[in-house]
Design a protein around this motif. Structure first.
Motif, PDB file in Angstrom:
ATOM      1  N   LEU A 266     -16.894  -6.092  -5.997  1.00 35.25           N
ATOM      2  CA  LEU A 266     -17.626  -5.022  -5.319  1.00 35.25           C
ATOM      3  C   LEU A 266     -16.935  -3.679  -5.552  1.00 35.25           C
ATOM      4  O   LEU A 266     -17.598  -2.669  -5.822  1.00 35.25           O
ATOM      5  CB  LEU A 266     -17.732  -5.305  -3.817  1.00 35.25           C
ATOM      6  CG  LEU A 266     -18.376  -4.189  -2.994  1.00 35.25           C
ATOM      7  CD1 LEU A 266     -19.836  -3.977  -3.405  1.00 35.25           C
ATOM      8  CD2 LEU A 266     -18.272  -4.504  -1.513  1.00 35.25           C
ATOM      9  N   PHE A 267     -15.621  -3.663  -5.477  1.00 37.65           N
ATOM     10  CA  PHE A 267     -14.819  -2.465  -5.729  1.00 37.65           C
ATOM     11  C   PHE A 267     -15.184  -1.869  -7.091  1.00 37.65           C
ATOM     12  O   PHE A 267     -15.408  -0.667  -7.214  1.00 37.65           O
ATOM     13  CB  PHE A 267     -13.347  -2.879  -5.667  1.00 37.65           C
ATOM     14  CG  PHE A 267     -12.345  -1.769  -5.804  1.00 37.65           C
ATOM     15  CD1 PHE A 267     -12.083  -0.919  -4.740  1.00 37.65           C
ATOM     16  CD2 PHE A 267     -11.625  -1.604  -6.973  1.00 37.65           C
ATOM     17  CE1 PHE A 267     -11.130   0.089  -4.850  1.00 37.65           C
ATOM     18  CE2 PHE A 267     -10.669  -0.612  -7.087  1.00 37.65           C
ATOM     19  CZ  PHE A 267     -10.429   0.241  -6.021  1.00 37.65           C
TER      20      PHE A 267
ATOM     21  N   ASN B  59      -4.180  -0.723  -6.158  1.00 37.12           N
ATOM     22  CA  ASN B  59      -3.241  -1.778  -5.765  1.00 37.12           C
ATOM     23  C   ASN B  59      -3.258  -1.982  -4.258  1.00 37.12           C
ATOM     24  O   ASN B  59      -3.164  -3.115  -3.771  1.00 37.12           O
ATOM     25  CB  ASN B  59      -1.826  -1.449  -6.236  1.00 37.12           C
ATOM     26  CG  ASN B  59      -1.675  -1.596  -7.728  1.00 37.12           C
ATOM     27  OD1 ASN B  59      -2.436  -2.313  -8.380  1.00 37.12           O
ATOM     28  ND2 ASN B  59      -0.707  -0.905  -8.291  1.00 37.12           N
ATOM     29  N   GLY B  60      -3.373  -0.903  -3.516  1.00 41.23           N
ATOM     30  CA  GLY B  60      -3.470  -1.002  -2.072  1.00 41.23           C
ATOM     31  C   GLY B  60      -4.707  -1.767  -1.639  1.00 41.23           C
ATOM     32  O   GLY B  60      -4.662  -2.590  -0.716  1.00 41.23           O
ATOM     33  N   PHE B  61      -5.826  -1.513  -2.319  1.00 42.83           N
ATOM     34  CA  PHE B  61      -7.064  -2.239  -2.028  1.00 42.83           C
ATOM     35  C   PHE B  61      -6.848  -3.729  -2.270  1.00 42.83           C
ATOM     36  O   PHE B  61      -7.231  -4.569  -1.451  1.00 42.83           O
ATOM     37  CB  PHE B  61      -8.207  -1.706  -2.900  1.00 42.83           C
ATOM     38  CG  PHE B  61      -9.544  -2.285  -2.570  1.00 42.83           C
ATOM     39  CD1 PHE B  61     -10.300  -1.757  -1.526  1.00 42.83           C
ATOM     40  CD2 PHE B  61     -10.066  -3.345  -3.296  1.00 42.83           C
ATOM     41  CE1 PHE B  61     -11.548  -2.289  -1.216  1.00 42.83           C
ATOM     42  CE2 PHE B  61     -11.306  -3.880  -2.995  1.00 42.83           C
ATOM     43  CZ  PHE B  61     -12.050  -3.343  -1.950  1.00 42.83           C
ATOM     44  N   ARG B  62      -6.204  -4.063  -3.381  1.00 44.48           N
ATOM     45  CA  ARG B  62      -5.913  -5.467  -3.686  1.00 44.48           C
ATOM     46  C   ARG B  62      -5.014  -6.094  -2.612  1.00 44.48           C
ATOM     47  O   ARG B  62      -5.194  -7.243  -2.239  1.00 44.48           O
ATOM     48  CB  ARG B  62      -5.272  -5.590  -5.062  1.00 44.48           C
ATOM     49  CG  ARG B  62      -6.246  -5.396  -6.188  1.00 44.48           C
ATOM     50  CD  ARG B  62      -5.552  -5.513  -7.565  1.00 44.48           C
ATOM     51  NE  ARG B  62      -6.477  -5.244  -8.635  1.00 44.48           N
ATOM     52  CZ  ARG B  62      -6.816  -4.033  -9.063  1.00 44.48           C
ATOM     53  NH1 ARG B  62      -6.277  -2.961  -8.519  1.00 44.48           N
ATOM     54  NH2 ARG B  62      -7.680  -3.888 -10.044  1.00 44.48           N
TER      55      ARG B  62
ATOM     56  N   CYS C  88       0.846  -1.190   0.000  1.00 41.23           N
ATOM     57  CA  CYS C  88       0.000   0.000   0.000  1.00 41.23           C
ATOM     58  C   CYS C  88       0.884   1.243   0.000  1.00 41.23           C
ATOM     59  O   CYS C  88       1.880   1.287   0.716  1.00 41.23           O
ATOM     60  CB  CYS C  88      -0.900   0.028   1.236  1.00 41.23           C
ATOM     61  SG  CYS C  88      -2.105  -1.309   1.298  1.00 41.23           S
ATOM     62  N   ALA C  89       0.509   2.236  -0.780  1.00 47.65           N
ATOM     63  CA  ALA C  89       1.262   3.491  -0.800  1.00 47.65           C
ATOM     64  C   ALA C  89       1.112   4.215   0.537  1.00 47.65           C
ATOM     65  O   ALA C  89       2.060   4.820   1.027  1.00 47.65           O
ATOM     66  CB  ALA C  89       0.776   4.374  -1.941  1.00 47.65           C
ATOM     67  N   SER C  90      -0.072   4.145   1.120  1.00 51.58           N
ATOM     68  CA  SER C  90      -0.316   4.720   2.450  1.00 51.58           C
ATOM     69  C   SER C  90       0.026   3.674   3.499  1.00 51.58           C
ATOM     70  O   SER C  90       0.187   2.499   3.187  1.00 51.58           O
ATOM     71  CB  SER C  90      -1.796   5.083   2.599  1.00 51.58           C
ATOM     72  OG  SER C  90      -2.210   5.915   1.566  1.00 51.58           O
ATOM     73  N   GLN C  91       0.083   4.116   4.739  1.00 47.86           N
ATOM     74  CA  GLN C  91       0.249   3.151   5.816  1.00 47.86           C
ATOM     75  C   GLN C  91      -1.129   2.574   6.144  1.00 47.86           C
ATOM     76  O   GLN C  91      -2.080   3.320   6.361  1.00 47.86           O
ATOM     77  CB  GLN C  91       0.850   3.825   7.050  1.00 47.86           C
ATOM     78  CG  GLN C  91       2.281   4.250   6.834  1.00 47.86           C
ATOM     79  CD  GLN C  91       2.916   4.628   8.141  1.00 47.86           C
ATOM     80  OE1 GLN C  91       3.337   3.759   8.895  1.00 47.86           O
ATOM     81  NE2 GLN C  91       2.968   5.922   8.396  1.00 47.86           N
TER      82      GLN C  91
END
Length: 150
Positions: free
Chosen positions: A113-114, A129-132, A56-59
């Motif tokens: 769903l996404f 990508n983070g969601f995945r 994930c790009a975010s934490q």
């Protein structure tokens, strides 16, 4: 491990219905952020490397509790992110998957769903990508819980 939850997540059917009422992407974006604000506060003690989601790009942190009932493993998830929109995505995943048997989580398709909610076409590739990565983590936890119950 017991996870702190001050309230049950909003039912996923309610989230889907609310998305259907919002026609503009800006309204949907604000709604995702609002869902994240309603998440149970994530304990500082759970912000560990073990709970950190890689990719994930975010934490992003996800904690999983497993409860065995009637010979089945049920998973409860808690999570957080340092990014408002990602925190909302965590809230959607928790609404979809938390409290369910591991066998159902393994068979669920959060990515469908996404896309159905229109998130894939409006979020950056890094967010997608983070969601995945979050989905992969939750599925891996479900698979591990299934292996423990066999």
């Amino acid at each position: 491990m017991q996870l702190e939850t001050k309230s049950r997540p909003m039912p996923i059917d309610d989230i889907i219905e609310n998305f259907s009422l919002l026609e503009e992407w800006d309204d949907r974006y604000r709604y995702v952020i609002e869902l994240g604000r309603k998440l149970t506060p994530f304990p500082e003690a759970q912000r560990t490397d073990t709970n950190k989601v890689q990719g994930c790009a975010s934490q992003v942190w996800l904690a999983t509790a497993i409860e065995h009932r009637d010979g089945r493993a049920f998973l409860t998830f808690a999570g957080d992110s340092d990014a408002h929109i990602v925190r909302g995505l965590v809230a959607i995943l928790i609404a979809l998957l938390s409290g369910r048997p591991a066998s159902e989580i393994s068979g669920e398709d959060p990515l469908a769903l996404f896309e159905r909610l229109g998130l894939g076409q409006h979020l950056t590739p890094q967010r997608s990508n983070g969601f995945r990565s979050m989905v992969a983590r939750m599925r891996a936890d479900a698979t591990a819980a299934l292996a423990e119950t066999v």
